[in-house]
Scaffold this motif. Structure first.
Motif, PDB file in Angstrom:
ATOM      1  N   GLU A 189       0.836  -1.209   0.000  1.00 35.91           N
ATOM      2  CA  GLU A 189       0.000   0.000   0.000  1.00 35.91           C
ATOM      3  C   GLU A 189       0.870   1.259   0.000  1.00 35.91           C
ATOM      4  OE1 GLU A 189      -3.232  -0.253  -0.312  1.00 35.91           O
ATOM      5  OE2 GLU A 189      -3.592  -2.341   0.265  1.00 35.91           O
ATOM      6  N   GLU A 255     -10.027  -5.814   2.108  1.00 33.97           N
ATOM      7  CA  GLU A 255      -9.186  -6.460   1.087  1.00 33.97           C
ATOM      8  C   GLU A 255      -9.976  -7.540   0.343  1.00 33.97           C
ATOM      9  OE1 GLU A 255      -6.327  -5.333   0.253  1.00 33.97           O
ATOM     10  OE2 GLU A 255      -5.811  -4.083   1.965  1.00 33.97           O
ATOM     11  N   ASP A 289      -4.981  -6.821  -4.448  1.00 29.26           N
ATOM     12  CA  ASP A 289      -5.911  -7.204  -3.393  1.00 29.26           C
ATOM     13  C   ASP A 289      -6.315  -8.671  -3.454  1.00 29.26           C
ATOM     14  OD1 ASP A 289      -5.676  -4.786  -2.225  1.00 29.26           O
ATOM     15  OD2 ASP A 289      -7.469  -3.918  -3.120  1.00 29.26           O
ATOM     16  N   HIS A 292      -3.627  -9.610  -1.233  1.00 31.94           N
ATOM     17  CA  HIS A 292      -3.830  -9.070   0.123  1.00 31.94           C
ATOM     18  C   HIS A 292      -4.943  -9.794   0.863  1.00 31.94           C
ATOM     19  CE1 HIS A 292      -1.948  -4.927  -1.067  1.00 31.94           C
ATOM     20  NE2 HIS A 292      -1.074  -5.904  -0.998  1.00 31.94           N
TER      21      HIS A 292
HETATM   22 FE   LIG Z   1      -4.886  -3.862  -0.633  1.00 32.68          FE
END
Ligand SMILES: [Fe+2]
Ligand SMILES: [Fe+2]
Length: 350
Positions: A189, A255, A289, A292
């Motif tokens: 991030e 996420e 993501d 993530h």
């Molecule tokens: Fe993320």
């Protein structure tokens, strides 16, 4: 002294317009025009007017970048006991209404004391509860026009200019294993050591390419109350040690529910021929993501539960807040952009 800079290399934000008696009194105080010290702050206008929502957003922002036109940029206001007391009152109201909202939503629960794989499965199932959170992405994919897309981006910018920041308040309060996992996600991030790759910077480049103001907090005056409330919830969860498991649940749900909508947004932007830097922002989130979500659920949440047994209900609360606040924002944003569309059509006919 040089002009203070935010993370986006822009000058500090200025104070937004008031939306009612409480935010007006607070803004006047921050500017040094009047003071709230030794005074009872005025009652806010009803929820949904944005008055209470903006007041709390302002108080949280004192812990972020402050305001260029506040006395001393807001630095001295940050730890004022009377403003902390006001923040505490607004936070208690915020938390209470979201505790009630989550209880009423009756979402799937997380099992307490389950095996890690079962906990992860239950967490993903919770995030699949249909709360309507994906509706904005579907709208952008299929029907939004350019102006509607621009307005959605303005609303989204309230969060994206400080992407992940609220969750980072939890870092010093975490057990070591969980701390290491949060830093792994945060490294992406925050650009993995490359300032240009910070997600907030990718966002700012996208906004500029769309001809939209990319400055920090540039769009707060137009932010819908639901958008401010959603932002406030993230700060609430991040800033209180008591709410650490909820903050982790929120981050993990965020996420988990990002990659698929990001793909829809990319399709919508390609349909509209949106500038590449903005498409790139969402393309990055399609990919990042998807990774993530696994890290957040299996490693971050998994390790926290292993170290803090019994934290599952609060993790579930944070996840539910994420899902329901996103759904509330989605409803408000869609109503807003569709209403503007109808108004414009009405004006055409007239
Ligand atoms: Fe993320
Ligand atoms: Fe991101």
């Amino acid at each position: 002294m040089s002009t203070p800079q935010t993370g986006n290399g822009q000058s500090m934000p200025t104070l937004p317009r008031a939306r009612g008696p409480l935010s007006a009194a607070l803004i006047a105080d921050l500017r040094g025009e009047t003071t709230l010290v030794d005074r009872t702050p005025p009652e806010p206008a009803p929820l949904g007017s944005g008055d209470e929502e903006l007041a709390l957003w302002l108080l949280y922002e004192l812990h972020h970048h402050g305001f260029d036109d506040a006395v001393d940029g807001g630095t001295e206001h940050e730890w004022r006991p009377d403003l902390l007391a006001l923040r505490g009152d607004l936070e208690r109201r915020l938390e209470q209404r979201w505790r009630e909202r989550v209880a009423a939503a009756d979402l799937p629960e997380l099992p307490v004391g389950a095996e890690p794989a079962d906990l992860a499965r239950a967490f993903f199932a919770l995030c699949e509860a249909d709360t309507g959170a994906e509706s904005v992405a579907r709208f952008l994919q299929r029907e939004a026009d350019e102006e509607q897309l621009a307005e959605v981006l303005r609303q989204r910018s309230i969060y994206h200019v400080k992407e992940q920041d609220a969750a980072m308040w939890t870092l010093p309060r975490l057990p070591d294993t969980t701390k290491a996992h949060l830093v792994t996600i945060a490294a992406d991030e925050y650009g993995n050591g490359r300032p240009d790759d910070l997600h907030a910077q990718l966002w700012a480049r996208g906004m500029r390419a769309c001809g939209l103001d990319a400055a920090y907090a540039a769009h707060v005056d137009g932010a819908l109350p639901a958008v401010l409330e959603q932002n406030n919830l993230m700060s609430l969860l991040g800033l209180h040690r008591r709410l650490v498991p909820a903050a982790l649940g929120h981050l993990a749900a965020f996420e988990v529910t990002s990659a698929v909508p990001s793909r829809r947004v990319v399709r919508g932007m390609e349909r509209l021929g949106a500038p590449e830097p903005m498409v790139a922002y969402y393309r990055e989130h399609m990919v990042a993501d998807a990774v993530h979500e696994q890290l957040a659920v299996r490693d971050l949440v998994g390790s926290y539960v292993a170290e803090v047994p019994g934290s599952e209900p609060e993790i579930a609360f944070g996840a539910a807040v994420c899902l329901l606040a996103e759904a509330a924002t989605a409803t408000a944003v869609l109503e807003h952009v569709r209403r503007d569309d109808e108004t414009a059509a009405g004006e055409d006919v007239a």
